[in-house]
Design a protein around this motif. Structure first.
Motif, PDB file in Angstrom:
ATOM      1  N   ARG A  17      -8.746  -5.409 -16.509  1.00 14.73           N
ATOM      2  CA  ARG A  17      -8.913  -6.079 -15.223  1.00 14.73           C
ATOM      3  C   ARG A  17     -10.242  -5.676 -14.620  1.00 14.73           C
ATOM      4  O   ARG A  17     -10.764  -4.613 -14.908  1.00 14.73           O
ATOM      5  CB  ARG A  17      -7.771  -5.716 -14.284  1.00 14.73           C
ATOM      6  N   THR A  20     -12.921  -6.665  -7.882  1.00 15.34           N
ATOM      7  CA  THR A  20     -13.157  -7.938  -7.196  1.00 15.34           C
ATOM      8  C   THR A  20     -13.516  -7.712  -5.731  1.00 15.34           C
ATOM      9  O   THR A  20     -12.864  -8.239  -4.838  1.00 15.34           O
ATOM     10  CB  THR A  20     -11.895  -8.811  -7.282  1.00 15.34           C
ATOM     11  N   VAL A  25      -8.772 -13.348  -1.058  1.00 14.57           N
ATOM     12  CA  VAL A  25      -7.500 -13.860  -1.561  1.00 14.57           C
ATOM     13  C   VAL A  25      -6.552 -14.099  -0.395  1.00 14.57           C
ATOM     14  O   VAL A  25      -6.320 -13.209   0.415  1.00 14.57           O
ATOM     15  CB  VAL A  25      -6.853 -12.875  -2.563  1.00 14.57           C
ATOM     16  N   ASP A  43      -5.654  -7.758   0.117  1.00 10.48           N
ATOM     17  CA  ASP A  43      -6.677  -7.061  -0.662  1.00 10.48           C
ATOM     18  C   ASP A  43      -6.383  -7.271  -2.136  1.00 10.48           C
ATOM     19  O   ASP A  43      -5.251  -7.102  -2.578  1.00 10.48           O
ATOM     20  CB  ASP A  43      -6.666  -5.562  -0.366  1.00 10.48           C
ATOM     21  N   CYS A  44      -7.416  -7.615  -2.897  1.00 14.38           N
ATOM     22  CA  CYS A  44      -7.280  -7.755  -4.344  1.00 14.38           C
ATOM     23  C   CYS A  44      -7.938  -6.532  -4.976  1.00 14.38           C
ATOM     24  O   CYS A  44      -9.136  -6.313  -4.813  1.00 14.38           O
ATOM     25  CB  CYS A  44      -7.953  -9.038  -4.821  1.00 14.38           C
ATOM     26  N   PHE A  47      -8.446  -7.879 -11.151  1.00 11.70           N
ATOM     27  CA  PHE A  47      -8.131  -9.256 -11.515  1.00 11.70           C
ATOM     28  C   PHE A  47      -8.483  -9.512 -12.975  1.00 11.70           C
ATOM     29  O   PHE A  47      -9.494  -9.026 -13.473  1.00 11.70           O
ATOM     30  CB  PHE A  47      -8.979 -10.196 -10.626  1.00 11.70           C
ATOM     31  N   MET A  52      -3.102  -9.899 -11.520  1.00 14.48           N
ATOM     32  CA  MET A  52      -3.935  -9.106 -10.615  1.00 14.48           C
ATOM     33  C   MET A  52      -3.060  -8.122  -9.868  1.00 14.48           C
ATOM     34  O   MET A  52      -1.830  -8.217  -9.893  1.00 14.48           O
ATOM     35  CB  MET A  52      -4.675 -10.015  -9.640  1.00 14.48           C
ATOM     36  N   ILE A  54      -2.578  -6.618  -5.979  1.00  9.16           N
ATOM     37  CA  ILE A  54      -2.951  -6.872  -4.588  1.00  9.16           C
ATOM     38  C   ILE A  54      -2.268  -5.857  -3.689  1.00  9.16           C
ATOM     39  O   ILE A  54      -1.288  -5.214  -4.063  1.00  9.16           O
ATOM     40  CB  ILE A  54      -2.561  -8.302  -4.141  1.00  9.16           C
ATOM     41  N   PHE A  68      -1.521 -18.665  -4.211  1.00 12.26           N
ATOM     42  CA  PHE A  68      -2.787 -18.000  -3.913  1.00 12.26           C
ATOM     43  C   PHE A  68      -3.929 -18.988  -3.761  1.00 12.26           C
ATOM     44  O   PHE A  68      -3.986 -20.001  -4.445  1.00 12.26           O
ATOM     45  CB  PHE A  68      -3.151 -17.025  -5.035  1.00 12.26           C
ATOM     46  N   PHE A  70      -8.218 -18.582  -3.737  1.00 18.51           N
ATOM     47  CA  PHE A  70      -9.305 -17.653  -4.044  1.00 18.51           C
ATOM     48  C   PHE A  70     -10.617 -18.240  -3.555  1.00 18.51           C
ATOM     49  O   PHE A  70     -10.917 -19.401  -3.817  1.00 18.51           O
ATOM     50  CB  PHE A  70      -9.401 -17.423  -5.559  1.00 18.51           C
TER      51      PHE A  70
END
Length: 140
Positions: A17, A20, A25, A43-44, A47, A52, A54, A68, A70
């Protein structure tokens, strides 16, 4: 044609991942009959095209569905659904934010697969993958 094992995807991560920092998001839990509840910015933490992590300000349980949106530079995707894969109840902050692992619906089962959604998620992943590679080069 390469056949993807959806069960294996649900059991472990198969790809790294990416950070980001600049991805905005918006998450909206989906209620009965697919209607979305109140949307909120989350909060992300990381990803990839499969899922992902969060920080969600509220209570969720494994299996809950969310929609979601983005937004970032070169990114504007909406109505991508995912399911809660895990909830880290030990990581609740003082603000009531819980770390939640999400698996995107297009990877949850073969019948949910959507090439357009997969392409959108892959594009987002590529953008942040390139950003993290550039950051790593400047840190050396």
């Amino acid at each position: 044609m390469h056949e993807f094992n959806f069960r294996q995807q649900l059991e472990r991560r198969i790809k790294r991942r990416h950070d980001t920092d600049e991805l905005r998001v918006i998450a909206a839990p989906k209620g009965f009959f697919g209607f979305s509840k109140q949307a909120r910015e989350v909060d992300c933490f990381d990803f990839n095209r499969y899922g992902m992590a969060i920080g969600f300000p509220g209570k969720l349980k494994v299996g809950d569905r969310l929609s979601f949106s983005f937004t970032a530079k070169y990114v504007n995707e909406k109505a991508i659904t995912g399911r809660v894969a895990n909830v880290d109840s030990d990581a609740v902050t003082t603000h009531g934010v819980t770390r939640v692992g999400i698996t995107f619906d297009c990877w949850a089962s073969e019948k949910n697969y959507d090439r357009a959604v997969d392409n959108a998620l892959a594009r987002i992943e590529r953008i942040f993958s390139e950003n993290s590679q550039q950051t790593a080069k400047t840190d050396i």
